[in-house]
Scaffold this active site. Structure first.
Site, PDB file in Angstrom:
ATOM      1  N   ASN A 129      11.397   6.018  19.381  1.00  0.00           N
ATOM      2  CA  ASN A 129      10.298   5.359  20.108  1.00  0.00           C
ATOM      3  C   ASN A 129      10.505   5.012  21.585  1.00  0.00           C
ATOM      4  OD1 ASN A 129       8.834   5.517  17.771  1.00  0.00           O
ATOM      5  ND2 ASN A 129       9.188   3.414  17.140  1.00  0.00           N
TER       6      ASN A 129
ATOM      7  N   CYS B 179       8.421  -4.980  15.126  1.00  0.00           N
ATOM      8  CA  CYS B 179       8.177  -3.980  16.168  1.00  0.00           C
ATOM      9  C   CYS B 179       6.770  -4.261  16.709  1.00  0.00           C
ATOM     10  CB  CYS B 179       8.263  -2.570  15.599  1.00  0.00           C
ATOM     11  SG  CYS B 179       9.890  -2.209  14.879  1.00  0.00           S
TER      12      CYS B 179
ATOM     13  N   CYS C 221       3.452  -2.272  15.514  1.00  0.00           N
ATOM     14  CA  CYS C 221       3.226  -1.961  14.100  1.00  0.00           C
ATOM     15  C   CYS C 221       2.473  -3.088  13.401  1.00  0.00           C
ATOM     16  CB  CYS C 221       4.567  -1.728  13.413  1.00  0.00           C
ATOM     17  SG  CYS C 221       4.411  -1.395  11.644  1.00  0.00           S
TER      18      CYS C 221
ATOM     19  N   GLU D   8       0.829  -1.201   0.000  1.00  0.00           N
ATOM     20  CA  GLU D   8       0.000   0.000   0.000  1.00  0.00           C
ATOM     21  C   GLU D   8       0.864   1.253   0.000  1.00  0.00           C
ATOM     22  OE1 GLU D   8      -4.053  -1.345   2.297  1.00  0.00           O
ATOM     23  OE2 GLU D   8      -2.306  -1.016   3.547  1.00  0.00           O
TER      24      GLU D   8
ATOM     25  N   CYS E  48       3.543   8.581   0.812  1.00  0.00           N
ATOM     26  CA  CYS E  48       4.207   7.655   1.727  1.00  0.00           C
ATOM     27  C   CYS E  48       4.274   6.299   1.025  1.00  0.00           C
ATOM     28  CB  CYS E  48       3.362   7.592   3.007  1.00  0.00           C
ATOM     29  SG  CYS E  48       3.944   6.361   4.179  1.00  0.00           S
TER      30      CYS E  48
ATOM     31  N   CYS F 110       7.308  -6.976   6.657  1.00  0.00           N
ATOM     32  CA  CYS F 110       8.505  -6.462   7.317  1.00  0.00           C
ATOM     33  C   CYS F 110       8.991  -7.519   8.293  1.00  0.00           C
ATOM     34  CB  CYS F 110       8.171  -5.171   8.078  1.00  0.00           C
ATOM     35  SG  CYS F 110       9.631  -4.367   8.797  1.00  0.00           S
TER      36      CYS F 110
ATOM     37  N   CYS G 126      -0.142   6.031  10.240  1.00  0.00           N
ATOM     38  CA  CYS G 126       1.147   5.399  10.552  1.00  0.00           C
ATOM     39  C   CYS G 126       0.929   4.069  11.252  1.00  0.00           C
ATOM     40  CB  CYS G 126       1.961   6.261  11.506  1.00  0.00           C
ATOM     41  SG  CYS G 126       2.376   7.849  10.867  1.00  0.00           S
TER      42      CYS G 126
ATOM     43  N   SER H  89      13.025   6.105  13.761  1.00  0.00           N
ATOM     44  CA  SER H  89      11.955   5.727  14.685  1.00  0.00           C
ATOM     45  C   SER H  89      12.590   5.353  16.009  1.00  0.00           C
ATOM     46  CB  SER H  89      11.163   4.556  14.111  1.00  0.00           C
ATOM     47  OG  SER H  89      10.617   4.947  12.871  1.00  0.00           O
TER      48      SER H  89
HETATM   49  N1  SAH Z   1      10.525   0.751   9.026  1.00  0.00           N
HETATM   50  C1  SAH Z   1      10.597   2.181   8.943  1.00  0.00           C
HETATM   51  C2  SAH Z   1       9.502   2.737   8.110  1.00  0.00           C
HETATM   52  C3  SAH Z   1       8.116   2.615   8.707  1.00  0.00           C
HETATM   53  S1  SAH Z   1       7.657   4.207   9.144  1.00  0.00           S
HETATM   54  C4  SAH Z   1      10.652   2.771  10.319  1.00  0.00           C
HETATM   55  O1  SAH Z   1      10.501   2.025  11.288  1.00  0.00           O
HETATM   56  O2  SAH Z   1      10.905   3.965  10.469  1.00  0.00           O
HETATM   57  C5  SAH Z   1       6.383   3.973  10.175  1.00  0.00           C
HETATM   58  C6  SAH Z   1       6.436   4.910  11.370  1.00  0.00           C
HETATM   59  O3  SAH Z   1       5.233   4.714  12.053  1.00  0.00           O
HETATM   60  C7  SAH Z   1       7.561   4.568  12.326  1.00  0.00           C
HETATM   61  O4  SAH Z   1       8.061   5.736  12.934  1.00  0.00           O
HETATM   62  C8  SAH Z   1       6.859   3.734  13.388  1.00  0.00           C
HETATM   63  O5  SAH Z   1       7.495   3.839  14.637  1.00  0.00           O
HETATM   64  C9  SAH Z   1       5.497   4.355  13.395  1.00  0.00           C
HETATM   65  N2  SAH Z   1       4.440   3.411  13.765  1.00  0.00           N
HETATM   66  C10 SAH Z   1       4.388   2.083  13.576  1.00  0.00           C
HETATM   67  N3  SAH Z   1       3.245   1.578  14.046  1.00  0.00           N
HETATM   68  C11 SAH Z   1       2.540   2.620  14.538  1.00  0.00           C
HETATM   69  C12 SAH Z   1       1.238   2.754  15.112  1.00  0.00           C
HETATM   70  N4  SAH Z   1       0.446   1.706  15.265  1.00  0.00           N
HETATM   71  N5  SAH Z   1       0.834   3.976  15.471  1.00  0.00           N
HETATM   72  C13 SAH Z   1       1.619   5.065  15.248  1.00  0.00           C
HETATM   73  N6  SAH Z   1       2.833   5.003  14.690  1.00  0.00           N
HETATM   74  C14 SAH Z   1       3.294   3.793  14.347  1.00  0.00           C
END
Ligand code: SAH
Length: 351
Positions: free
Chosen positions: A224, A122, A125, A98, A111, A118, A341, A222
């Site tokens: 976090n 994490c 996600c 997507e 995006c 993946c 996200c 990221s």
């Molecule tokens: N793998 C890369 C690209 C994905 S970006 C990365 O980790 O940066 C996706 C972004 O959304 C990342 O910053 C991740 O931490 C955030 N993310 C993932 N799941 C999420 C969720 N359920 N709610 C809000 N942000 C989330």
């Protein structure tokens, strides 16, 4: 999986300008053909050769015999009430990914995904929940951009920004992502400035430093969490590249690019959203040229995290600001079509 009779012609979409030049010169054609074809594919979004009307008929016939321009099918296009558009692409081997087009006042940001699924797992996600299927090719990656740019062009608009924040970890697929970036930045490709192309990573440190060496793109990390203990629980990749290494890379990159690195921080209620967490984050990032992007958790059915309330988000942000760290809260876009996200997962079945 559908794999019909395979088209063995050379796919020109996804080749860098240099690769196109090498291809045409091996074929005994003129070098400038590479620029010509590149413009047709990325500036005028041609998907077949008859459309390339300023090329001679003979050359177009040669091209059609030897080459093709792939175009994954946009199988579903959903529009959010806030104007965000999510597109589901069916790739040639039947896999799906997507991408999300996010219109803002002065920007049109796309995006994009870089992997089918993946592998990083994490915990918060949705993409990670269905596991890793395969890397995307550069052609599949840039097709997402062709599709969005073409759609915008129909109403006289232009794509202004591309972010690698869709499905997958771009730096686990560095070769194909590099080719895609080269096309995004090329003046015969999309002609975007590096400032407007952002690679987001969960923290694959060596690949991040390599890419920063090669391309003047922007980076988002990221982060976090502000302790290794918590971060390793949330993001297993932290065991390989712990915070000390990650933050040191975040300090190195802006020195070369002259630009701040974005630190993304997904806020999970009761997990990493206290004032103490915010103070620890401020200490961790002290001295780095960063801006923090706070992302309140977006809900999905894979895991039991929840989003903090607005007050907790503001409190967290205030602590960072008081410590002299630039921080904004990312506006939630496309939640009603599961385009926010962390919500992307293609057409993957429930695990
Ligand atoms: N793998 C890369 C690209 C994905 S970006 C990365 O980790 O940066 C996706 C972004 O959304 C990342 O910053 C991740 O931490 C955030 N993310 C993932 N799941 C999420 C969720 N359920 N709610 C809000 N942000 C989330």
């Amino acid at each position: 999986m559908r794999r019909e009779t395979k088209d063995t012609r050379v796919d020109l979409k996804g080749m860098t300008l240099r690769e196109l030049e090498e291809f045409f010169s091996r074929w005994g054609k003129e070098r400038y053909r590479a620029r010509q074809i590149s413009r047709w594919i990325y500036r005028r979004f041609a998907e077949d050769f008859p459309a390339m009307t300023d090329l001679s008929k003979d050359f177009r016939n040669d091209l059609a015999r030897e080459c093709r321009v792939s175009a994954p099918v946009a199988e579903r296009v959903e529009s959010s009430e806030d104007g965000t558009v999510k597109v589901l692409f069916r790739l040639e081997d039947g896999e799906t990914v997507e991408s999300v087009l996010i219109p803002e006042e002065d920007r049109r940001t796309l995006c994009i995904s870089s992997q089918v699924g993946c592998a990083l797992k994490c915990g918060f996600c949705a993409t990670g929940a269905s596991g890793f299927r395969r890397n995307m090719t550069s052609g599949e990656i840039v097709h997402q951009v062709c599709f969005a740019a073409k759609r915008l062009a129909e109403t006289g608009e232009r794509l202004t920004n591309v972010v690698f924040m869709g499905m997958g970890e771009p730096l686990e697929n560095p070769d194909e992502v590099s080719k895609a970036i080269s096309i995004l930045l090329s003046q015969f490709g999309f002609g975007l400035s590096g400032k407007r192309v952002t690679v987001s990573t969960a923290g694959v440190v060596p690949a991040m430093l390599d890419l920063a060496e090669k391309f003047p793109v922007s980076f988002a990390v990221s982060i976090n969490a502000s302790s290794d203990e918590l971060r390793s629980k949330m993001m297993p990749i932290n065991r390989k590249y712990p915070l000390k290494e990650l933050v040191s890379a975040m300090k190195t990159i802006p020195l070369r690019s002259g630009r701040k690195v974005t630190a993304e921080y997904v806020l999970l209620a009761g997990v990493n959203d206290s004032s103490m967490d915010a103070r620890a984050l401020a200490r961790l990032l002290a001295g780095a040229r960063v801006k923090v992007n706070l992302i309140p958790f977006n809900a999905h059915e894979y895991g039991d995290f929840t989003s903090p309330d607005e007050e907790a988000v503001n409190r967290f942000r205030e602590v960072l600001l008081a410590a002299g760290i630039q921080a904004i809260t990312r506006e939630r876009r496309g939640g009603d079509i599961r385009a926010a996200c962390g919500q992307l997962r293609g057409a993957a079945k429930s695990p």
